[in-house]
Design an enzyme around this catalytic site. Sequence first.
Site, mmCIF file in Angstrom:
data_model
loop_
_atom_site.group_PDB
_atom_site.id
_atom_site.type_symbol
_atom_site.label_atom_id
_atom_site.label_comp_id
_atom_site.label_asym_id
_atom_site.label_seq_id
_atom_site.Cartn_x
_atom_site.Cartn_y
_atom_site.Cartn_z
ATOM 1 N N LEU A 50 0.931 -1.198 -0.032
ATOM 2 C CA LEU A 50 -0.005 0.004 0.191
ATOM 3 C C LEU A 50 0.888 1.335 -0.093
ATOM 4 O O LEU A 50 2.005 1.208 0.549
ATOM 5 C CB LEU A 50 -1.011 -0.025 1.361
ATOM 6 C CG LEU A 50 -1.926 -1.190 1.158
ATOM 7 C CD1 LEU A 50 -2.790 -1.090 2.458
ATOM 8 C CD2 LEU A 50 -2.628 -1.358 0.109
ATOM 9 N N HIS A 51 0.580 2.283 -0.788
ATOM 10 C CA HIS A 51 0.879 3.469 -0.983
ATOM 11 C C HIS A 51 0.091 4.573 -0.737
ATOM 12 O O HIS A 51 -1.196 4.382 -0.673
ATOM 13 C CB HIS A 51 1.977 3.497 -2.133
ATOM 14 C CG HIS A 51 1.244 3.020 -3.403
ATOM 15 N ND1 HIS A 51 0.176 3.866 -3.909
ATOM 16 C CD2 HIS A 51 1.467 1.887 -4.124
ATOM 17 C CE1 HIS A 51 -0.404 3.257 -4.995
ATOM 18 N NE2 HIS A 51 0.301 2.286 -5.263
ATOM 19 N N GLY A 105 -8.653 3.611 -8.866
ATOM 20 C CA GLY A 105 -7.868 4.724 -9.129
ATOM 21 C C GLY A 105 -7.538 4.898 -10.832
ATOM 22 O O GLY A 105 -7.793 3.953 -11.696
ATOM 23 N N GLN A 159 -4.483 -12.622 -12.636
ATOM 24 C CA GLN A 159 -4.581 -11.742 -13.546
ATOM 25 C C GLN A 159 -3.074 -11.169 -14.094
ATOM 26 O O GLN A 159 -2.818 -10.294 -14.727
ATOM 27 C CB GLN A 159 -5.077 -10.245 -12.719
ATOM 28 C CG GLN A 159 -4.283 -9.647 -11.786
ATOM 29 C CD GLN A 159 -5.039 -8.521 -11.046
ATOM 30 O OE1 GLN A 159 -6.085 -8.846 -10.453
ATOM 31 N NE2 GLN A 159 -4.374 -7.343 -11.073
ATOM 32 N N GLY A 197 -1.301 6.333 -3.085
ATOM 33 C CA GLY A 197 -2.648 6.251 -4.094
ATOM 34 C C GLY A 197 -3.566 5.468 -3.364
ATOM 35 O O GLY A 197 -4.661 5.681 -3.372
ATOM 36 N N HIS A 198 -3.042 4.405 -2.725
ATOM 37 C CA HIS A 198 -4.205 3.310 -1.985
ATOM 38 C C HIS A 198 -4.713 4.387 -1.151
ATOM 39 O O HIS A 198 -5.958 4.277 -0.654
ATOM 40 C CB HIS A 198 -3.622 2.005 -1.673
ATOM 41 C CG HIS A 198 -3.018 1.161 -2.461
ATOM 42 N ND1 HIS A 198 -1.812 1.020 -2.643
ATOM 43 C CD2 HIS A 198 -3.727 0.583 -3.542
ATOM 44 C CE1 HIS A 198 -1.235 0.068 -3.441
ATOM 45 N NE2 HIS A 198 -2.563 -0.196 -4.202
HETATM 46 P P1 AMP Z 1 -3.309 -2.255 -6.955
HETATM 47 O O1 AMP Z 1 -3.015 -2.413 -5.789
HETATM 48 O O2 AMP Z 1 -2.083 -1.715 -7.777
HETATM 49 O O3 AMP Z 1 -4.098 -3.379 -7.876
HETATM 50 O O4 AMP Z 1 -4.174 -0.686 -6.935
HETATM 51 C C1 AMP Z 1 -5.373 -0.877 -6.330
HETATM 52 C C2 AMP Z 1 -5.925 0.315 -6.702
HETATM 53 O O5 AMP Z 1 -5.114 1.428 -6.261
HETATM 54 C C3 AMP Z 1 -6.450 0.307 -8.241
HETATM 55 O O6 AMP Z 1 -7.869 0.943 -8.219
HETATM 56 C C4 AMP Z 1 -5.375 1.490 -8.720
HETATM 57 O O7 AMP Z 1 -5.831 1.969 -9.898
HETATM 58 C C5 AMP Z 1 -5.351 2.204 -7.639
HETATM 59 N N1 AMP Z 1 -3.859 2.989 -7.452
HETATM 60 C C6 AMP Z 1 -2.671 2.678 -7.766
HETATM 61 N N2 AMP Z 1 -1.956 3.530 -7.935
HETATM 62 C C7 AMP Z 1 -2.732 4.850 -7.802
HETATM 63 C C8 AMP Z 1 -2.254 6.091 -7.751
HETATM 64 N N3 AMP Z 1 -0.791 6.554 -7.882
HETATM 65 N N4 AMP Z 1 -3.263 7.041 -7.790
HETATM 66 C C9 AMP Z 1 -4.434 6.544 -7.644
HETATM 67 N N5 AMP Z 1 -4.824 5.099 -7.390
HETATM 68 C C10 AMP Z 1 -3.943 4.392 -7.513
#
Ligand code: AMP
Length: 269
Positions: free
Chosen positions: A22-23, A136, A50, A25-26
Site C-alpha cells: 500500500l502507498h 484509481g 491476472q 495512491g491506495h
Molecule cells: P493495485 O494494488 O496496484 O491493484 O491498485 C489498487 C487500486 O489503487 C487500483 O484501483 C489502482 O488504480 C489504485 N491506484 C494505484 N496507484 C494509484 C495512484 N498512483 N493513484 C491513484 N490510485 C492508484
Amino acid sequence: MRAKVQEWAEYSIGLVPTMGALHAGHRSLVERAGAENDMVVVSIFVNPIQFGPGEDLARYPRPIEDDLEMLRGMDVDAVYMPRVEDMYPPGATTRVLVGGVSEPLEGAARPGHFEGVATVVTKLFWAVEPDRAYFGQKDAQQVAVVKRLAADLDTGVEIVVCPIVREADGLAVSSRNVYLNPAERAAAASLSRALRTASESYQAGVRDEDALKELMRQVIGREPLARIEYAELVDPGNFSSPGTLAVLAVSFGGTRLIDNHDLAQPYPG
Ligand code: AMP
C-alpha cells in the site's frame, strides 16, 4: 467476509480492492471511501489469475505487516485477505469476460489480464456487497472494464474513480516503482513529462492526433533506458476509437509502467 457485512445491513459499505504494498495512491482511495460510506472494507489479494506467464507474480511485493500498520491508522472497518486456495479452489474454472473495452492496449499486451481482474472484482463484489467501490484513474482501462462489468452484471455497485497520486517529479505512485533502479527511477519521470507536454500542446490548440502522439514519443525517447510499448490517444469509454485520453505503457529494464492523462483537462500542478 459475508457474515461480517450481513451484520452491517443498515450501513453503507465502501470497498477498496488492492493487491497490497500500500502507498499514497491506495491511501487516497481509502480516505475517499471513508468520507462517503459508513463502513470501509479494504481487500488485499495478489490475484494470481491476472498475471501472465513471465510476469511478476512471484516477486510482487507483499509487505503485509506494513500494510496492516498503515490501515490501522486509518478509518477502516475490515481488511479482507482471502487466500488463493479459497478464491480459486481446485476445480474452479469460471471466468468473467468483459467484451470490447478489455481487448485493445493493456488487453492485447497482457492476454487474460482483464479476465482475471473482472473475475476477482466480481468475487469481491459478491463477498462484500458494497454500495460503492473505489478504483484509481492510474489504471484507466481497468476503470473502463470495471464500469462495464458493474453495469452489465447488474451489480448495483457505484464505481468511484479517484485521481492519480504522483510523486514530486510527476511519476505516478505504484507498487511496482520499487523494481526501478536509481537510473530507471529518474528516467521514469518522463512518462508524466510526456503527458504534461501533450496536455499543454492540446490546451494551446493542437488537435492533430499524430502530432500529439509524436510529442509524447519524443519526450520519452530522450531517455535511453525507456522502451515505449504504446503511446496512444483513445476514447476513455472504449479505449479503441480516437479520443483525448493519452495512454502510455513504457518499460524500464524489466519494469513495465503505465500512465495516462485526459488532454482535455489541464495537467495538474
Ligand atoms: P493495485 O494494488 O496496484 O491493484 O491498485 C489498487 C487500486 O489503487 C487500483 O484501483 C489502482 O488504480 C489504485 N491506484 C494505484 N496507484 C494509484 C495512484 N498512483 N493513484 C491513484 N490510485 C492508484
